[in-house]
Design a protein around this motif. Structure first.
Motif, PDB file in Angstrom:
ATOM      1  N   ASN A  50      10.561  -4.677 -17.438  1.00 37.88           N
ATOM      2  CA  ASN A  50      10.525  -5.254 -16.101  1.00 37.88           C
ATOM      3  C   ASN A  50      11.464  -4.442 -15.234  1.00 37.88           C
ATOM      4  OD1 ASN A  50       8.824  -7.519 -15.569  1.00 37.88           O
ATOM      5  ND2 ASN A  50       9.974  -8.645 -17.123  1.00 37.88           N
ATOM      6  N   LEU A  51      10.915  -3.686 -14.328  1.00 34.82           N
ATOM      7  CA  LEU A  51      11.711  -2.841 -13.442  1.00 34.82           C
ATOM      8  C   LEU A  51      11.707  -3.425 -12.036  1.00 34.82           C
ATOM      9  CD1 LEU A  51      10.336   0.610 -14.620  1.00 34.82           C
ATOM     10  CD2 LEU A  51      12.399  -0.545 -15.391  1.00 34.82           C
ATOM     11  N   VAL A  52      12.813  -3.266 -11.350  1.00 33.33           N
ATOM     12  CA  VAL A  52      12.938  -3.727  -9.975  1.00 33.33           C
ATOM     13  C   VAL A  52      12.700  -2.528  -9.065  1.00 33.33           C
ATOM     14  CG1 VAL A  52      14.471  -4.786  -8.273  1.00 33.33           C
ATOM     15  CG2 VAL A  52      14.559  -5.522 -10.668  1.00 33.33           C
ATOM     16  N   LYS A  53      11.766  -2.672  -8.149  1.00 34.03           N
ATOM     17  CA  LYS A  53      11.366  -1.560  -7.275  1.00 34.03           C
ATOM     18  C   LYS A  53      12.553  -0.882  -6.596  1.00 34.03           C
ATOM     19  CE  LYS A  53       6.967  -3.542  -5.896  1.00 34.03           C
ATOM     20  NZ  LYS A  53       6.217  -4.042  -4.736  1.00 34.03           N
ATOM     21  N   SER A  54      13.464  -1.663  -6.083  1.00 35.71           N
ATOM     22  CA  SER A  54      14.572  -1.090  -5.320  1.00 35.71           C
ATOM     23  C   SER A  54      15.576  -0.342  -6.195  1.00 35.71           C
ATOM     24  CB  SER A  54      15.293  -2.189  -4.532  1.00 35.71           C
ATOM     25  OG  SER A  54      15.849  -3.150  -5.419  1.00 35.71           O
ATOM     26  N   ARG A  55      15.494  -0.526  -7.522  1.00 35.10           N
ATOM     27  CA  ARG A  55      16.448   0.122  -8.419  1.00 35.10           C
ATOM     28  C   ARG A  55      15.800   1.134  -9.364  1.00 35.10           C
ATOM     29  NH1 ARG A  55      19.288  -4.972 -10.935  1.00 35.10           N
ATOM     30  NH2 ARG A  55      17.687  -6.138  -9.870  1.00 35.10           N
ATOM     31  N   ALA A  56      14.496   1.156  -9.432  1.00 35.89           N
ATOM     32  CA  ALA A  56      13.805   2.041 -10.382  1.00 35.89           C
ATOM     33  C   ALA A  56      13.397   3.337  -9.699  1.00 35.89           C
ATOM     34  CB  ALA A  56      12.569   1.343 -10.944  1.00 35.89           C
ATOM     35  N   GLU A  57      13.839   4.432 -10.255  1.00 33.33           N
ATOM     36  CA  GLU A  57      13.434   5.731  -9.721  1.00 33.33           C
ATOM     37  C   GLU A  57      12.064   6.089 -10.271  1.00 33.33           C
ATOM     38  OE1 GLU A  57      16.308   8.814  -9.839  1.00 33.33           O
ATOM     39  OE2 GLU A  57      17.969   7.441  -9.466  1.00 33.33           O
ATOM     40  N   LEU A  58      11.351   6.911  -9.542  1.00 35.75           N
ATOM     41  CA  LEU A  58      10.000   7.296  -9.933  1.00 35.75           C
ATOM     42  C   LEU A  58       9.976   7.970 -11.307  1.00 35.75           C
ATOM     43  CD1 LEU A  58       7.094   7.133  -9.056  1.00 35.75           C
ATOM     44  CD2 LEU A  58       7.407   9.238  -7.769  1.00 35.75           C
TER      45      LEU A  58
ATOM     46  N   LEU B 101       3.546   5.599  -5.942  1.00 35.23           N
ATOM     47  CA  LEU B 101       3.320   5.538  -7.389  1.00 35.23           C
ATOM     48  C   LEU B 101       2.180   6.459  -7.811  1.00 35.23           C
ATOM     49  CD1 LEU B 101       3.600   1.803  -8.492  1.00 35.23           C
ATOM     50  CD2 LEU B 101       5.052   3.704  -9.172  1.00 35.23           C
ATOM     51  N   GLN B 102       1.087   6.358  -7.099  1.00 34.12           N
ATOM     52  CA  GLN B 102      -0.083   7.164  -7.448  1.00 34.12           C
ATOM     53  C   GLN B 102       0.245   8.653  -7.370  1.00 34.12           C
ATOM     54  OE1 GLN B 102      -3.615   5.840  -5.529  1.00 34.12           O
ATOM     55  NE2 GLN B 102      -4.895   6.863  -7.018  1.00 34.12           N
ATOM     56  N   SER B 103       0.940   9.057  -6.337  1.00 31.56           N
ATOM     57  CA  SER B 103       1.325  10.458  -6.185  1.00 31.56           C
ATOM     58  C   SER B 103       2.294  10.888  -7.280  1.00 31.56           C
ATOM     59  CB  SER B 103       1.948  10.663  -4.801  1.00 31.56           C
ATOM     60  OG  SER B 103       2.442  11.956  -4.666  1.00 31.56           O
ATOM     61  N   GLY B 104       3.261  10.038  -7.591  1.00 34.26           N
ATOM     62  CA  GLY B 104       4.271  10.380  -8.579  1.00 34.26           C
ATOM     63  C   GLY B 104       3.779  10.363 -10.008  1.00 34.26           C
ATOM     64  N   LEU B 105       2.696   9.651 -10.275  1.00 31.34           N
ATOM     65  CA  LEU B 105       2.174   9.536 -11.636  1.00 31.34           C
ATOM     66  C   LEU B 105       0.922  10.370 -11.878  1.00 31.34           C
ATOM     67  CD1 LEU B 105       2.560   5.667 -12.110  1.00 31.34           C
ATOM     68  CD2 LEU B 105       4.108   7.481 -12.905  1.00 31.34           C
ATOM     69  N   CYS B 106       0.431  11.048 -10.868  1.00 29.17           N
ATOM     70  CA  CYS B 106      -0.856  11.740 -10.982  1.00 29.17           C
ATOM     71  C   CYS B 106      -0.874  12.827 -12.053  1.00 29.17           C
ATOM     72  CB  CYS B 106      -1.306  12.289  -9.639  1.00 29.17           C
ATOM     73  SG  CYS B 106      -0.301  13.653  -9.010  1.00 29.17           S
ATOM     74  N   ASP B 107       0.277  13.394 -12.392  1.00 30.82           N
ATOM     75  CA  ASP B 107       0.325  14.437 -13.421  1.00 30.82           C
ATOM     76  C   ASP B 107       0.258  13.879 -14.841  1.00 30.82           C
ATOM     77  OD1 ASP B 107       0.465  16.430 -11.527  1.00 30.82           O
ATOM     78  OD2 ASP B 107       2.649  16.609 -11.631  1.00 30.82           O
ATOM     79  N   ILE B 108       0.554  12.588 -14.998  1.00 36.47           N
ATOM     80  CA  ILE B 108       0.586  12.017 -16.351  1.00 36.47           C
ATOM     81  C   ILE B 108      -0.415  10.889 -16.564  1.00 36.47           C
ATOM     82  CG2 ILE B 108       3.003  12.626 -16.729  1.00 36.47           C
ATOM     83  CD1 ILE B 108       3.614   9.591 -16.260  1.00 36.47           C
TER      84      ILE B 108
ATOM     85  N   GLN C 115       0.815  -1.219   0.000  1.00 32.87           N
ATOM     86  CA  GLN C 115       0.000   0.000   0.000  1.00 32.87           C
ATOM     87  C   GLN C 115       0.848   1.269   0.000  1.00 32.87           C
ATOM     88  OE1 GLN C 115      -3.336   0.112  -0.404  1.00 32.87           O
ATOM     89  NE2 GLN C 115      -3.187   2.323  -0.497  1.00 32.87           N
ATOM     90  N   ASP C 116       1.927   1.288   0.766  1.00 31.07           N
ATOM     91  CA  ASP C 116       2.791   2.478   0.815  1.00 31.07           C
ATOM     92  C   ASP C 116       3.417   2.754  -0.550  1.00 31.07           C
ATOM     93  OD1 ASP C 116       2.285   2.908   3.519  1.00 31.07           O
ATOM     94  OD2 ASP C 116       4.009   1.719   4.167  1.00 31.07           O
ATOM     95  N   PHE C 117       3.925   1.702  -1.188  1.00 23.85           N
ATOM     96  CA  PHE C 117       4.529   1.869  -2.504  1.00 23.85           C
ATOM     97  C   PHE C 117       3.466   2.295  -3.518  1.00 23.85           C
ATOM     98  CE2 PHE C 117       6.470   0.523  -6.520  1.00 23.85           C
ATOM     99  CZ  PHE C 117       7.706   1.126  -6.396  1.00 23.85           C
ATOM    100  N   ALA C 118       2.278   1.740  -3.413  1.00 22.28           N
ATOM    101  CA  ALA C 118       1.185   2.115  -4.320  1.00 22.28           C
ATOM    102  C   ALA C 118       0.855   3.601  -4.187  1.00 22.28           C
ATOM    103  CB  ALA C 118      -0.048   1.271  -4.036  1.00 22.28           C
ATOM    104  N   GLU C 119       0.858   4.108  -2.967  1.00 20.45           N
ATOM    105  CA  GLU C 119       0.572   5.532  -2.753  1.00 20.45           C
ATOM    106  C   GLU C 119       1.667   6.414  -3.344  1.00 20.45           C
ATOM    107  OE1 GLU C 119      -0.310   6.175   1.395  1.00 20.45           O
ATOM    108  OE2 GLU C 119      -1.984   4.766   1.331  1.00 20.45           O
TER     109      GLU C 119
ATOM    110  N   ARG D 229      -5.367   3.847 -11.154  1.00 19.83           N
ATOM    111  CA  ARG D 229      -6.316   3.032 -10.390  1.00 19.83           C
ATOM    112  C   ARG D 229      -5.518   1.918  -9.741  1.00 19.83           C
ATOM    113  NH1 ARG D 229     -11.842   0.848 -12.514  1.00 19.83           N
ATOM    114  NH2 ARG D 229     -12.605   2.640 -11.385  1.00 19.83           N
ATOM    115  N   HIS D 230      -5.577   1.836  -8.434  1.00 15.33           N
ATOM    116  CA  HIS D 230      -4.795   0.861  -7.685  1.00 15.33           C
ATOM    117  C   HIS D 230      -5.648  -0.354  -7.327  1.00 15.33           C
ATOM    118  CE1 HIS D 230      -3.368  -0.636  -3.653  1.00 15.33           C
ATOM    119  NE2 HIS D 230      -2.413  -0.980  -4.469  1.00 15.33           N
ATOM    120  N   VAL D 231      -5.111  -1.523  -7.591  1.00 14.48           N
ATOM    121  CA  VAL D 231      -5.701  -2.772  -7.120  1.00 14.48           C
ATOM    122  C   VAL D 231      -4.586  -3.568  -6.471  1.00 14.48           C
ATOM    123  CG1 VAL D 231      -7.503  -2.797  -8.888  1.00 14.48           C
ATOM    124  CG2 VAL D 231      -5.381  -4.017  -9.306  1.00 14.48           C
TER     125      VAL D 231
END
Length: 111
Positions: A88-96, A11-18, A5-9, A22-24
């Motif tokens: 395929n991106l790895v969360k720990s290595r992919a910047e927003l 992502l949602q915040s970082g992508l909201c301009d583009i 959930q934290d990571f989803a939030e 919708r999070h599932v």
């Protein structure tokens, strides 16, 4: 799809301009969204979800009546390549910013 959930939030915040995000957090919820009337442009898959491996959705996504770009974003850095997945991106290595570039279609390949 993201079960953290934290990571989803983030992502949602970082992508909201583009993107309209919708999070599932499960395969079942993803299927419900895909069966809806809303057309999806990009699907971000976290491969490991509470109700299974999201790879089971690839055929279903491919069968949608419109084209959808698929972006894998997971902590699993050993995921095998699949031609249906644009990156395929790895969360720990992919910047927003990098994730946003893939969502916007400005990048087409990554591992």
């Amino acid at each position: 799809m993201e079960d953290d959930q934290d990571f989803a939030e983030i992502l949602q915040s970082g992508l909201c301009d583009i993107a309209d995000v919708r999070h599932v957090n499960s395969i079942a919820q993803a299927r419900a969204v895909m069966e809806g009337r809303e057309q999806l442009d990009v699907i971000i898959l976290d491969w490991s979800l509470p109700d299974g491996d999201a790879v089971c959705l690839l055929d279903e996504i491919e069968d949608l009546p419109y084209p959808v770009r698929i972006l894998g974003l997971s902590s699993d850095g050993q995921r095998a390549q699949d031609g249906r997945v644009s990156a395929n991106l790895v969360k720990s290595r992919a910047e927003l910013d990098t994730i946003a570039e893939h969502v916007a279609g400005h990048r087409t390949q990554a591992s």
